[in-house]
Design a protein around this motif. Structure first.
Motif, PDB file in Angstrom:
ATOM      1  N   CYS A 123       0.866  -1.189   0.000  1.00 44.73           N
ATOM      2  CA  CYS A 123       0.000   0.000   0.000  1.00 44.73           C
ATOM      3  C   CYS A 123       0.897   1.230   0.000  1.00 44.73           C
ATOM      4  O   CYS A 123       1.755   1.384   0.865  1.00 44.73           O
ATOM      5  CB  CYS A 123      -0.899  -0.006   1.247  1.00 44.73           C
ATOM      6  SG  CYS A 123      -1.693   1.595   1.559  1.00 44.73           S
TER       7      CYS A 123
ATOM      8  N   CYS B  24       0.619   3.580   3.304  1.00 42.11           N
ATOM      9  CA  CYS B  24       1.267   3.291   4.588  1.00 42.11           C
ATOM     10  C   CYS B  24       2.518   2.425   4.443  1.00 42.11           C
ATOM     11  O   CYS B  24       3.181   2.118   5.426  1.00 42.11           O
ATOM     12  CB  CYS B  24       0.277   2.608   5.538  1.00 42.11           C
ATOM     13  SG  CYS B  24      -0.286   1.009   4.919  1.00 42.11           S
TER      14      CYS B  24
ATOM     15  N   CYS C 107      -7.385  -0.538   2.723  1.00 46.59           N
ATOM     16  CA  CYS C 107      -6.147  -1.106   3.271  1.00 46.59           C
ATOM     17  C   CYS C 107      -6.439  -1.540   4.709  1.00 46.59           C
ATOM     18  O   CYS C 107      -6.966  -0.754   5.505  1.00 46.59           O
ATOM     19  CB  CYS C 107      -5.036  -0.063   3.248  1.00 46.59           C
ATOM     20  SG  CYS C 107      -3.554  -0.580   4.138  1.00 46.59           S
TER      21      CYS C 107
ATOM     22  N   CYS D  17      -4.085   0.978   7.094  1.00 42.95           N
ATOM     23  CA  CYS D  17      -4.301   2.430   7.235  1.00 42.95           C
ATOM     24  C   CYS D  17      -5.730   2.856   6.881  1.00 42.95           C
ATOM     25  O   CYS D  17      -6.062   4.032   7.008  1.00 42.95           O
ATOM     26  CB  CYS D  17      -3.282   3.205   6.397  1.00 42.95           C
ATOM     27  SG  CYS D  17      -3.493   2.983   4.618  1.00 42.95           S
TER      28      CYS D  17
HETATM   29 ZN   LIG Z   1      -2.254   1.329   3.794  1.00 44.09          ZN
END
Ligand SMILES: [Zn+2]
Length: 234
Positions: free
Chosen positions: A199, A202, A223, A226
């Motif tokens: 991702c 993050c 996600c 995050c």
């Molecule tokens: Zn993330």
């Protein structure tokens, strides 16, 4: 879903550019203020040096009139000398003349000092004036460029506002609501690409199952670390 996500990413890019431009515009007032302060500082210095010169001139005029007064007293005493009858009187007037001459010589020394100081102050003022005028011209010039840049930025901001309206109109209302809710939580980059199972919001890995699902663009996914809206990017 793929198309909707792409629109959302475009929208987010518009918002990022808007925030950058807004920050620049916010800094402009501060920049202009500090430039004005610099010019003001030089102006105040010049004013205080000019006032100092004026007070020196005043002091000089006072010495000068005192000296003129003494000279006329000496002249009067010298005239008196011509008509004195006794030696004692003659000596006393002579002494008076010497006293005044002594005082006047001190005053003349002071006047010379005063002239030296005036000359130095005038030189300093000339230099300060040059500095002040060139600084003021420089600031005026820079201000014009800053204003011009700010004007361009304001125009771009207006364009971005129109673009934002156009893009957001093409986005599904529910998706828009979710986007706004995520944005409120993460502050920055509510929609993040997932690149190589990582991702980009993050920098954490997402589970393989989710990664596989993402590539099909079937539904909106978040996600797990995050909570950003994520999409697959090759
Ligand atoms: Zn993330």
């Amino acid at each position: 879903m793929k198309e909707q996500i792409e629109k959302l990413v475009d929208l987010q890019n518009i918002e990022i550019e808007t925030a950058k431009i807004q920050a620049k515009l916010d800094g402009v007032a501060l920049k202009l203020e500090s430039m004005d302060a610099l010019v003001r500082e030089l102006e105040e210095k010049l004013a205080s040096e000019t006032a100092q010169l004026e007070s020196l001139k005043k002091k000089y005029r006072e010495f000068d009139s005192e000296s003129q007064m003494n000279l006329s007293r000496i002249k009067k005493s010298q005239e008196k000398l011509r008509s004195v009858k006794t030696n004692k009187e003659y000596q006393s007037i002579l002494k008076e003349i010497e006293d005044i001459q002594g005082k006047n010589s001190l005053i003349e020394d002071e006047m010379i000092n005063c002239l030296d100081e005036m000359e130095a102050a005038e030189r300093e003022i000339t230099l300060e004036k040059e500095k002040f005028f060139s600084q003021r011209d420089e600031v005026d010039h820079q201000k014009m460029e800053i204003e011009k840049e700010a004007e361009d930025n304001r125009k771009r901001l207006a364009e971005l506002e129109t673009e934002w309206k156009n893009f957001s109109a093409g986005i599904d209302t529910e998706l828009m609501k979710k986007y706004i809710a995520v944005k409120a939580k993460v502050k920055y980059m509510a929609v993040a690409a997932v690149h190589g199972a990582v991702c980009q919001g993050c920098n954490l890995n997402i589970p393989p199952q989710l990664y596989n699902e993402l590539q099909r663009f079937e539904s909106l996914r978040f996600c797990p670390h995050c909570q950003r809206i994520i999409f697959w990017k090759a």
